[in-house]
Design a protein around this motif. Structure first.
Motif, PDB file in Angstrom:
ATOM      1  N   ASP A  40     -14.771  22.715  85.253  1.00 41.61           N
ATOM      2  CA  ASP A  40     -15.204  22.040  86.478  1.00 41.61           C
ATOM      3  C   ASP A  40     -16.141  20.873  86.161  1.00 41.61           C
ATOM      4  O   ASP A  40     -16.048  19.806  86.777  1.00 41.61           O
ATOM      5  N   GLN A  41     -17.046  21.079  85.202  1.00 46.61           N
ATOM      6  CA  GLN A  41     -17.957  19.997  84.805  1.00 46.61           C
ATOM      7  C   GLN A  41     -17.182  18.812  84.248  1.00 46.61           C
ATOM      8  O   GLN A  41     -17.451  17.666  84.592  1.00 46.61           O
ATOM      9  N   LEU A  42     -16.221  19.094  83.370  1.00 45.44           N
ATOM     10  CA  LEU A  42     -15.415  18.015  82.794  1.00 45.44           C
ATOM     11  C   LEU A  42     -14.565  17.337  83.852  1.00 45.44           C
ATOM     12  O   LEU A  42     -14.415  16.116  83.841  1.00 45.44           O
ATOM     13  N   ALA A  43     -13.999  18.115  84.754  1.00 41.06           N
ATOM     14  CA  ALA A  43     -13.154  17.552  85.811  1.00 41.06           C
ATOM     15  C   ALA A  43     -13.956  16.571  86.657  1.00 41.06           C
ATOM     16  O   ALA A  43     -13.455  15.504  87.023  1.00 41.06           O
ATOM     17  N   GLU A  44     -15.203  16.922  86.915  1.00 44.14           N
ATOM     18  CA  GLU A  44     -16.069  16.040  87.703  1.00 44.14           C
ATOM     19  C   GLU A  44     -16.426  14.776  86.924  1.00 44.14           C
ATOM     20  O   GLU A  44     -16.352  13.675  87.449  1.00 44.14           O
ATOM     21  N   LYS A  45     -16.785  14.944  85.660  1.00 42.25           N
ATOM     22  CA  LYS A  45     -17.192  13.804  84.830  1.00 42.25           C
ATOM     23  C   LYS A  45     -16.031  12.869  84.515  1.00 42.25           C
ATOM     24  O   LYS A  45     -16.190  11.651  84.523  1.00 42.25           O
ATOM     25  N   LEU A  46     -14.872  13.462  84.186  1.00 42.26           N
ATOM     26  CA  LEU A  46     -13.758  12.673  83.653  1.00 42.26           C
ATOM     27  C   LEU A  46     -12.640  12.427  84.670  1.00 42.26           C
ATOM     28  O   LEU A  46     -11.665  11.759  84.342  1.00 42.26           O
ATOM     29  N   LYS A  47     -12.788  12.996  85.865  1.00 40.53           N
ATOM     30  CA  LYS A  47     -11.750  12.862  86.895  1.00 40.53           C
ATOM     31  C   LYS A  47     -10.388  13.318  86.355  1.00 40.53           C
ATOM     32  O   LYS A  47      -9.421  12.567  86.312  1.00 40.53           O
ATOM     33  N   THR A  92     -12.402  22.665  69.479  1.00 37.35           N
ATOM     34  CA  THR A  92     -12.149  22.641  70.922  1.00 37.35           C
ATOM     35  C   THR A  92     -12.218  21.217  71.450  1.00 37.35           C
ATOM     36  O   THR A  92     -11.356  20.785  72.225  1.00 37.35           O
ATOM     37  N   ASN A  93     -13.229  20.468  71.025  1.00 38.84           N
ATOM     38  CA  ASN A  93     -13.367  19.081  71.478  1.00 38.84           C
ATOM     39  C   ASN A  93     -12.177  18.232  71.046  1.00 38.84           C
ATOM     40  O   ASN A  93     -11.708  17.374  71.799  1.00 38.84           O
ATOM     41  N   THR A  94     -11.669  18.482  69.844  1.00 37.01           N
ATOM     42  CA  THR A  94     -10.488  17.759  69.355  1.00 37.01           C
ATOM     43  C   THR A  94      -9.270  18.085  70.231  1.00 37.01           C
ATOM     44  O   THR A  94      -8.504  17.187  70.594  1.00 37.01           O
ATOM     45  N   LYS A  95      -9.102  19.364  70.575  1.00 32.89           N
ATOM     46  CA  LYS A  95      -7.988  19.763  71.436  1.00 32.89           C
ATOM     47  C   LYS A  95      -8.102  19.128  72.815  1.00 32.89           C
ATOM     48  O   LYS A  95      -7.102  18.699  73.401  1.00 32.89           O
ATOM     49  N   ILE A  96      -9.327  19.080  73.333  1.00 36.26           N
ATOM     50  CA  ILE A  96      -9.534  18.484  74.665  1.00 36.26           C
ATOM     51  C   ILE A  96      -9.234  16.992  74.619  1.00 36.26           C
ATOM     52  O   ILE A  96      -8.588  16.449  75.524  1.00 36.26           O
ATOM     53  N   GLU A  97      -9.686  16.322  73.564  1.00 35.61           N
ATOM     54  CA  GLU A  97      -9.420  14.881  73.440  1.00 35.61           C
ATOM     55  C   GLU A  97      -7.926  14.592  73.453  1.00 35.61           C
ATOM     56  O   GLU A  97      -7.495  13.568  73.972  1.00 35.61           O
ATOM     57  N   ALA A  98      -7.126  15.487  72.891  1.00 37.35           N
ATOM     58  CA  ALA A  98      -5.680  15.286  72.851  1.00 37.35           C
ATOM     59  C   ALA A  98      -5.068  15.295  74.253  1.00 37.35           C
ATOM     60  O   ALA A  98      -4.006  14.712  74.468  1.00 37.35           O
ATOM     61  N   VAL A  99      -5.744  15.901  75.200  1.00 42.09           N
ATOM     62  CA  VAL A  99      -5.254  15.998  76.581  1.00 42.09           C
ATOM     63  C   VAL A  99      -5.672  14.773  77.405  1.00 42.09           C
ATOM     64  O   VAL A  99      -5.053  14.465  78.418  1.00 42.09           O
ATOM     65  N   LEU A 100      -6.682  14.049  76.948  1.00 45.63           N
ATOM     66  CA  LEU A 100      -7.294  12.975  77.742  1.00 45.63           C
ATOM     67  C   LEU A 100      -6.629  11.617  77.528  1.00 45.63           C
ATOM     68  O   LEU A 100      -6.020  11.365  76.494  1.00 45.63           O
ATOM     69  N   THR A 101      -6.832  10.743  78.512  1.00 44.00           N
ATOM     70  CA  THR A 101      -6.412   9.348  78.381  1.00 44.00           C
ATOM     71  C   THR A 101      -7.455   8.621  77.535  1.00 44.00           C
ATOM     72  O   THR A 101      -8.546   9.148  77.293  1.00 44.00           O
ATOM     73  N   ASP A 102      -7.147   7.396  77.115  1.00 39.58           N
ATOM     74  CA  ASP A 102      -8.097   6.629  76.291  1.00 39.58           C
ATOM     75  C   ASP A 102      -9.419   6.410  77.019  1.00 39.58           C
ATOM     76  O   ASP A 102     -10.489   6.525  76.426  1.00 39.58           O
ATOM     77  N   GLU A 103      -9.349   6.096  78.300  1.00 42.01           N
ATOM     78  CA  GLU A 103     -10.566   5.869  79.084  1.00 42.01           C
ATOM     79  C   GLU A 103     -11.388   7.156  79.188  1.00 42.01           C
ATOM     80  O   GLU A 103     -12.615   7.140  79.044  1.00 42.01           O
ATOM     81  N   LYS A 105     -11.348   9.607  77.059  1.00 42.83           N
ATOM     82  CA  LYS A 105     -11.888   9.935  75.733  1.00 42.83           C
ATOM     83  C   LYS A 105     -13.239   9.270  75.520  1.00 42.83           C
ATOM     84  O   LYS A 105     -14.168   9.881  74.982  1.00 42.83           O
ATOM     85  N   THR A 106     -13.363   8.015  75.943  1.00 46.17           N
ATOM     86  CA  THR A 106     -14.628   7.295  75.806  1.00 46.17           C
ATOM     87  C   THR A 106     -15.722   7.993  76.614  1.00 46.17           C
ATOM     88  O   THR A 106     -16.830   8.226  76.108  1.00 46.17           O
ATOM     89  N   THR A 107     -15.402   8.347  77.855  1.00 42.85           N
ATOM     90  CA  THR A 107     -16.366   9.037  78.707  1.00 42.85           C
ATOM     91  C   THR A 107     -16.707  10.411  78.137  1.00 42.85           C
ATOM     92  O   THR A 107     -17.861  10.838  78.182  1.00 42.85           O
ATOM     93  N   PHE A 108     -15.718  11.091  77.571  1.00 46.97           N
ATOM     94  CA  PHE A 108     -15.922  12.413  76.985  1.00 46.97           C
ATOM     95  C   PHE A 108     -16.890  12.334  75.805  1.00 46.97           C
ATOM     96  O   PHE A 108     -17.794  13.162  75.673  1.00 46.97           O
ATOM     97  N   LYS A 109     -16.718  11.324  74.961  1.00 47.50           N
ATOM     98  CA  LYS A 109     -17.617  11.168  73.810  1.00 47.50           C
ATOM     99  C   LYS A 109     -19.051  10.915  74.276  1.00 47.50           C
ATOM    100  O   LYS A 109     -20.000  11.451  73.707  1.00 47.50           O
ATOM    101  N   THR A 110     -19.205  10.109  75.318  1.00 41.93           N
ATOM    102  CA  THR A 110     -20.525   9.854  75.887  1.00 41.93           C
ATOM    103  C   THR A 110     -21.123  11.148  76.433  1.00 41.93           C
ATOM    104  O   THR A 110     -22.302  11.454  76.215  1.00 41.93           O
ATOM    105  N   TYR A 111     -20.295  11.924  77.128  1.00 41.94           N
ATOM    106  CA  TYR A 111     -20.712  13.209  77.694  1.00 41.94           C
ATOM    107  C   TYR A 111     -21.187  14.155  76.588  1.00 41.94           C
ATOM    108  O   TYR A 111     -22.223  14.814  76.718  1.00 41.94           O
ATOM    109  N   LEU A 112     -20.452  14.210  75.479  1.00 42.44           N
ATOM    110  CA  LEU A 112     -20.839  15.079  74.365  1.00 42.44           C
ATOM    111  C   LEU A 112     -22.168  14.642  73.758  1.00 42.44           C
ATOM    112  O   LEU A 112     -22.998  15.482  73.389  1.00 42.44           O
ATOM    113  N   GLU A 113     -22.378  13.324  73.653  1.00 42.53           N
ATOM    114  CA  GLU A 113     -23.648  12.820  73.126  1.00 42.53           C
ATOM    115  C   GLU A 113     -24.808  13.202  74.042  1.00 42.53           C
ATOM    116  O   GLU A 113     -25.876  13.588  73.572  1.00 42.53           O
TER     117      GLU A 113
END
Length: 128
Positions: A40-47, A92-103, A105-113
Motif C-alpha cells: 500500500d505504501q509503494l502503491a501510494e508513492k509510485l502510483k 526483494t528490491n531488485t524483484k520490485i524494480e523489475a515490475v516498475l516502469t523507468d519513471e 524506478k527513479t521514484t523507488f530509488k529515492t523512496y529507498l534512500e
C-alpha cells in the motif's frame, strides 16, 4: 485499596489498548499484514497499477515469510541475521524494480534512500 485497584485496572486497559493499536507484535503483524502495508505504501508513492500491486504484494509476502523463517533459524545471532536480512531486502528490491516502469524506478530509488536515512536517524536516536 479501592483506588489502587482502579488505577491498576486503568493502567492495564491503556497498555492493552496501546498494544492493540500497534498490531500486537514488534514487527507490526503477520507477514501477510506487513506485505499488504508495504504494498500500500509503494502503491501510494509510485502510483502502481493493479497488476503491479498484485506482483509487488506477492514479492513482499514471499520476502516476509522468508524473513520470519530466518529470524527463527538465527536463534539470537544478530549479526548473521542482519546480513541475511539485508541480502533478502536487496533481492526483494531488485524483484520490485523489475515490475516498475523507468519513471517509477527513479521514484523507488529515492523512496529507498529516504527510508535508509530515516532508519539511520532512528538508530542514532534521532527519531522514533
Amino acid at each position: 485499596m479501592k483506588k489502587l485497584m482502579m488505577i491498576c485496572a486503568l493502567l492495564f486497559s491503556v497498555i492493552t489498548y496501546a498494544n492493540a493499536q500497534q498490531g500486537g507484535g514488534r514487527m507490526g503483524g503477520t507477514p501477510e499484514e506487513r506485505a499488504k502495508r508495504n504494498t500500500d505504501q509503494l502503491a501510494e508513492k509510485l502510483k502502481l497499477t493493479e497488476d503491479q500491486k498484485t506482483k509487488v504484494l506477492a514479492i513482499y509476502t514471499a520476502q516476509n515469510g522468508e524473513m520470519a523463517k530466518a529470524r527463527e533459524a538465527a536463534s539470537g545471532d544478530a549479526s548473521g541475521m542482519r546480513e541475511k536480512m539485508m541480502k533478502m531486502m536487496g533481492e526483494t528490491n531488485t524483484k520490485i524494480e523489475a515490475v516498475l516502469t523507468d519513471e517509477q524506478k527513479t521514484t523507488f530509488k529515492t523512496y529507498l534512500e529516504e527510508r535508509k536515512k530515516a532508519m539511520e536517524a532512528r538508530q542514532n536516536g534521532g527519531g522514533k
